[in-house]
Design a protein around this motif. Structure first.
Motif: not given
Length: 137
Positions: A26-31, A55-63
């Motif tokens: 599993a994987a999740r984003y911890d806002r 590739g993740l540094a400037d991404a939006a939290p929803d993405d």
């Protein structure tokens, strides 16, 4: 290129060994903390700040929140970002391509301060600092 049965079996054995060393379930984003949390098959959780991952540094939290774990558990995919991360590499502290990692290390090194750098800056300041740029015709 034709692949023999033996080569196929060897590749499957390598993949199985890689999976056994650690694969994601599993994987999740911890806002709150700005990190990706990967749950491994053995109960270990790996938390990586998104600014460290290519590739993740400037991404939006929803993405960032839309994460898919590949069927073998060896990869993470962000469909909205078209970004992929290899889980065994994350476990080894490799957060991007060699070129990208080298650029990150170079940028960090350039920001470093040391006594020698401070002394050189003071000496340069006593001489009047940097000379002004002059326009050339």
């Amino acid at each position: 290129m034709a692949i023999t049965e033996q080569q196929f079996e060897e590749a499957q054995a390598r993949a199985a060994a890689t999976r056994q060393a650690g694969h994601a379930v599993a994987a999740r984003y911890d806002r709150k903390h700005g990190r990706v949390v990967v749950s491994l098959h053995n109960g270990v959780e790996l938390a990586v700040p998104v600014e460290l991952v290519e590739g993740l540094a400037d991404a939006a939290p929803d993405d960032l929140a839309d994460i898919e774990v590949t069927p073998a558990g060896l990869g993470l995919h962000w469909p909205k970002l078209d970004a992929d991360v290899y889980v065994p590499a994350l476990m080894q502290g490799v957060f991007g391509s060699r070129r990208w990692m080298a650029a990150q290390l170079g940028a960090t090194g350039g920001k470093a301060t040391s006594k020698a750098k401070a002394d050189a800056a003071r000496a340069n300041g006593r001489k009047g600092g940097r000379p002004p740029k002059t326009a050339t015709a």
